[in-house]
Design a protein around this motif. Structure first.
Motif, short mmCIF file in Angstrom:
data_model
loop_
_atom_site.label_atom_id
_atom_site.label_comp_id
_atom_site.label_asym_id
_atom_site.label_seq_id
_atom_site.Cartn_x
_atom_site.Cartn_y
_atom_site.Cartn_z
N ARG A 9 0.78 -1.23 -0.02
CA ARG A 9 0.07 -0.12 -0.18
C ARG A 9 0.84 1.10 -0.06
NH1 ARG A 9 -4.39 -0.39 4.38
NH2 ARG A 9 -5.20 -1.60 2.70
N TRP A 10 1.97 1.05 0.79
CA TRP A 10 2.85 2.33 0.81
C TRP A 10 3.44 2.72 -0.57
CZ3 TRP A 10 8.02 2.71 -0.49
CH2 TRP A 10 8.75 3.65 -0.42
N TYR A 11 3.94 1.89 -1.45
CA TYR A 11 4.28 1.83 -2.58
C TYR A 11 3.34 2.60 -3.41
CZ TYR A 11 6.49 1.03 -7.04
OH TYR A 11 7.08 1.24 -8.45
N ILE A 12 2.20 1.78 -3.45
CA ILE A 12 1.16 2.41 -4.64
C ILE A 12 0.73 3.81 -4.18
CG2 ILE A 12 -1.52 1.87 -5.13
CD1 ILE A 12 0.65 -0.26 -6.04
N GLN A 15 3.13 6.01 -5.64
CA GLN A 15 3.40 6.07 -7.15
C GLN A 15 1.94 7.04 -7.58
OE1 GLN A 15 5.77 5.17 -8.89
NE2 GLN A 15 6.64 4.55 -7.01
N ASN A 16 0.85 6.97 -6.79
CA ASN A 16 -0.29 7.75 -6.81
C ASN A 16 -0.08 9.26 -6.72
OD1 ASN A 16 -2.26 5.95 -7.84
ND2 ASN A 16 -2.92 5.36 -5.61
N GLU A 17 0.78 9.45 -5.80
CA GLU A 17 1.09 10.94 -5.31
C GLU A 17 1.91 11.44 -6.74
OE1 GLU A 17 3.17 11.33 -1.72
OE2 GLU A 17 1.64 10.58 -0.77
N LYS A 18 2.76 10.47 -7.51
CA LYS A 18 3.36 10.97 -8.65
C LYS A 18 2.66 10.92 -9.88
CE LYS A 18 7.66 9.11 -6.63
NZ LYS A 18 8.69 8.21 -6.79
N LYS A 19 1.14 10.64 -9.72
CA LYS A 19 0.38 10.40 -10.88
C LYS A 19 0.86 9.61 -11.93
CE LYS A 19 -1.83 14.54 -9.66
NZ LYS A 19 -2.46 14.16 -8.53
#
Length: 79
Positions: A9-12, A15-19
């Protein structure tokens, strides 16, 4: 740390924050890759160890592996 709740979850989330993701398929593909990398770090490299896994068994489903608790191996040197 629990494999799914914290590590994946942390990794995803990062990556979401980086769009990075534009579809759910990309997220699913990344999760599949992460599971393979984690499995390699546990089984082949020995950098991670499994501290707890009540459902551990041969051929277990990936979802059950997500519930195990992982830690950095005590003999691994962090540089």
């Amino acid at each position: 740390m629990r494999q799914k709740e914290l590590l994946i979850r942390w990794y995803i989330d990062q990556q979401n924050e980086k769009k990075k993701y534009t579809s759910q398929e990309q997220v699913k593909l990344d999760i599949k890759k992460l599971r393979a990398i984690i499995e390699s770090l546990v089984c082949k490299e020995g950098h991670l160890i499994v501290l707890s896994n009540e459902q551990e068994a041969e051929g277990e489903e990936p979802r059950k592996r997500d519930e195990r608790i992982l830690a950095v191996a005590p003999n691994y040197v962090i540089e």
